[in-house]
Scaffold this active site. Structure first.
Site, PDB file in Angstrom:
ATOM      1  N   THR A  13      11.199   2.960  -5.164  1.00 61.90           N
ATOM      2  CA  THR A  13      11.306   1.878  -6.888  1.00 61.90           C
ATOM      3  C   THR A  13      10.364   2.922  -7.539  1.00 61.90           C
ATOM      4  O   THR A  13      11.531   3.136  -8.833  1.00 61.90           O
ATOM      5  CB  THR A  13      10.104   0.946  -6.615  1.00 61.90           C
ATOM      6  OG1 THR A  13       9.800   0.123  -5.784  1.00 61.90           O
ATOM      7  CG2 THR A  13       9.440   0.606  -7.688  1.00 61.90           C
ATOM      8  N   GLY A 179       8.024  -4.814  -6.382  1.00 61.92           N
ATOM      9  CA  GLY A 179       7.329  -3.829  -6.274  1.00 61.92           C
ATOM     10  C   GLY A 179       6.419  -2.754  -7.190  1.00 61.92           C
ATOM     11  O   GLY A 179       5.956  -2.016  -7.125  1.00 61.92           O
ATOM     12  N   LYS A 197      -7.888   5.626  -7.575  1.00 65.54           N
ATOM     13  CA  LYS A 197      -7.843   5.760  -8.986  1.00 65.54           C
ATOM     14  C   LYS A 197      -9.089   5.589  -9.652  1.00 65.54           C
ATOM     15  O   LYS A 197      -9.298   6.592 -10.621  1.00 65.54           O
ATOM     16  CB  LYS A 197      -6.849   4.278 -10.057  1.00 65.54           C
ATOM     17  CG  LYS A 197      -5.511   4.109  -8.999  1.00 65.54           C
ATOM     18  CD  LYS A 197      -5.693   2.709  -9.770  1.00 65.54           C
ATOM     19  CE  LYS A 197      -3.845   2.734  -9.026  1.00 65.54           C
ATOM     20  NZ  LYS A 197      -3.149   1.472  -8.653  1.00 65.54           N
TER      21      LYS A 197
HETATM   22  N1  HSE Z   1       0.029  -1.066  -5.830  1.00 68.52           N
HETATM   23  C1  HSE Z   1      -0.756  -0.026  -6.897  1.00 68.52           C
HETATM   24  C2  HSE Z   1      -1.052  -1.134  -7.942  1.00 68.52           C
HETATM   25  C3  HSE Z   1       0.438   0.692  -7.683  1.00 68.52           C
HETATM   26  O1  HSE Z   1      -0.599  -2.245  -7.973  1.00 68.52           O
HETATM   27  O2  HSE Z   1      -1.730  -1.229  -9.354  1.00 68.52           O
HETATM   28  C4  HSE Z   1       0.075   1.183  -8.905  1.00 68.52           C
HETATM   29  O3  HSE Z   1      -0.820   2.338  -8.834  1.00 68.52           O
END
Ligand code: HSE
Length: 312
Positions: A13, A179, A197
């Site tokens: 993606t 995505g 994160k």
């Molecule tokens: N899977 C992650 C989210 C993608 O939903 O934030 C972006 O880091």
């Protein structure tokens, strides 16, 4: 530098969206090589003409590249590729949260000891929303006191869809189709994506590497929502404790209005108040924009090293 010659690992993606940006964007960047798992099959799915398609080793060993971008995810492969690329004195650009929240310190040391190397990962946090960049900027004064936010777009999407009447499974499937979800969506719903994160942000905010395992993590698996209640997966850190957990928010309070793919980060800075960044936290085009912005820094001659206090 006349133009930045880039090797791209991964054509999913985000990778394919980055290909579009490189082809149509203003920077002097050329996509020279792409590594994909199944070149024959993926050739049919819109890989650009005139670009060398091959295995990952053709990129990590190539001598015609100025930078390597990794957009695959996973751990062991990307760690070895990062070591190979950085060890050769090339910039490594990645969106790989799991890799950075586990092996980020070791990669930063390797990059710091190798002239020409750089480690950039704006796309690893916040998708298209420039969270890491702003934290890096504000961290310079050493005065960040607190981080708080919704760092996982998939769970915000699921929780806000459920409040509109979707079931958990329907909402998760929709997030996957759009995505937004990780290849293995358990990382999203178990809170690990947000924890990775938060670990990356906290490491930069307070200048000390904090791996994912230091984050107290609770996900949203099996959650049920009472009608009218607003629940979000909240990530917060105060410099010592790092935590991700679902919390009920009162209507009107910060973050309660974030729905769909939106991610939000609030940064509190001593004597300066709080700053808030909000935007699409996932999705191909948004996330590719963050990678493209990292390439702009390389084109400008910068060689920053994430997790390195002074950069370079
Ligand atoms: N899977 C992650 C989210 C993608 O939903 O934030 C972006 O880091």
């Amino acid at each position: 530098m006349e133009r930045l010659r880039v090797g791209l690992i991964g054509w999913g993606t985000v990778g394919s969206a980055l290909g579009g940006l490189i082809a149509g964007g203003p920077l002097p960047v050329e996509l020279v090589r792409i590594a994909v798992r199944e070149p024959a099959r993926e050739r049919a799915s819109g890989l650009p003409e005139g670009v060398d398609i091959g295995p990952v080793e053709a990129i990590t060993r190539a001598d015609d590249l100025d930078a390597v971008v990794e957009l695959v995810g996973g751990m062991d492969g990307p760690r070895a590729w990062a070591q190979a690329v950085l060890g050769r004195g090339l910039p490594f650009v990645t969106a790989n949260k799991a890799l950075l929240a586990t092996h980020g310190a070791e990669l930063a040391v390797l990059a710091g000891g190798t002239p020409g190397a750089a480690l950039l990962a704006s796309a690893s946090v916040g998708g298209g929303a420039p969270m890491l960049e702003v934290v890096e900027h504000l961290a310079a004064t050493g005065a960040i006191t607190r981080l708080r936010g919704l760092l996982n777009a998939t769970t915000t999407f699921i929780l806000s869809s459920m409040a509109q009447g979707s079931s958990y499974d329907e909402a998760l499937s929709a997030a996957q189709r759009a995505g937004y979800a990780e290849a293995d969506p358990s990382f999203d719903v178990e809170g690990r994506d947000a924890a990775q994160k938060l670990a990356i942000l906290a490491s930069v905010a307070w200048g000390r590497f904090r791996p994912e395992r230091e984050v107290e993590t609770h996900g949203i698996v099996g959650i049920s929502l009472e009608p009218g209640r607003i629940v979000r997966l909240v990530a917060e850190a105060d410099g010592e404790d790092l935590r991700v957990k679902p919390m009920e928010l009162l209507p009107g309070v910060a973050f309660a209005s974030a729905t769909g793919v939106e991610s939000v980060l609030e940064i509190e800075v001593r004597d300066a108040g709080s700053f808030r960044i909000r935007g699409p936290g996932a999705g191909g085009r948004a996330t590719a924009g963050a990678v493209y912005a990292d390439l702009a820094r390389l084109v400008a001659g910068e060689r920053p090293i994430l997790f390195s206090p002074r950069g370079r």
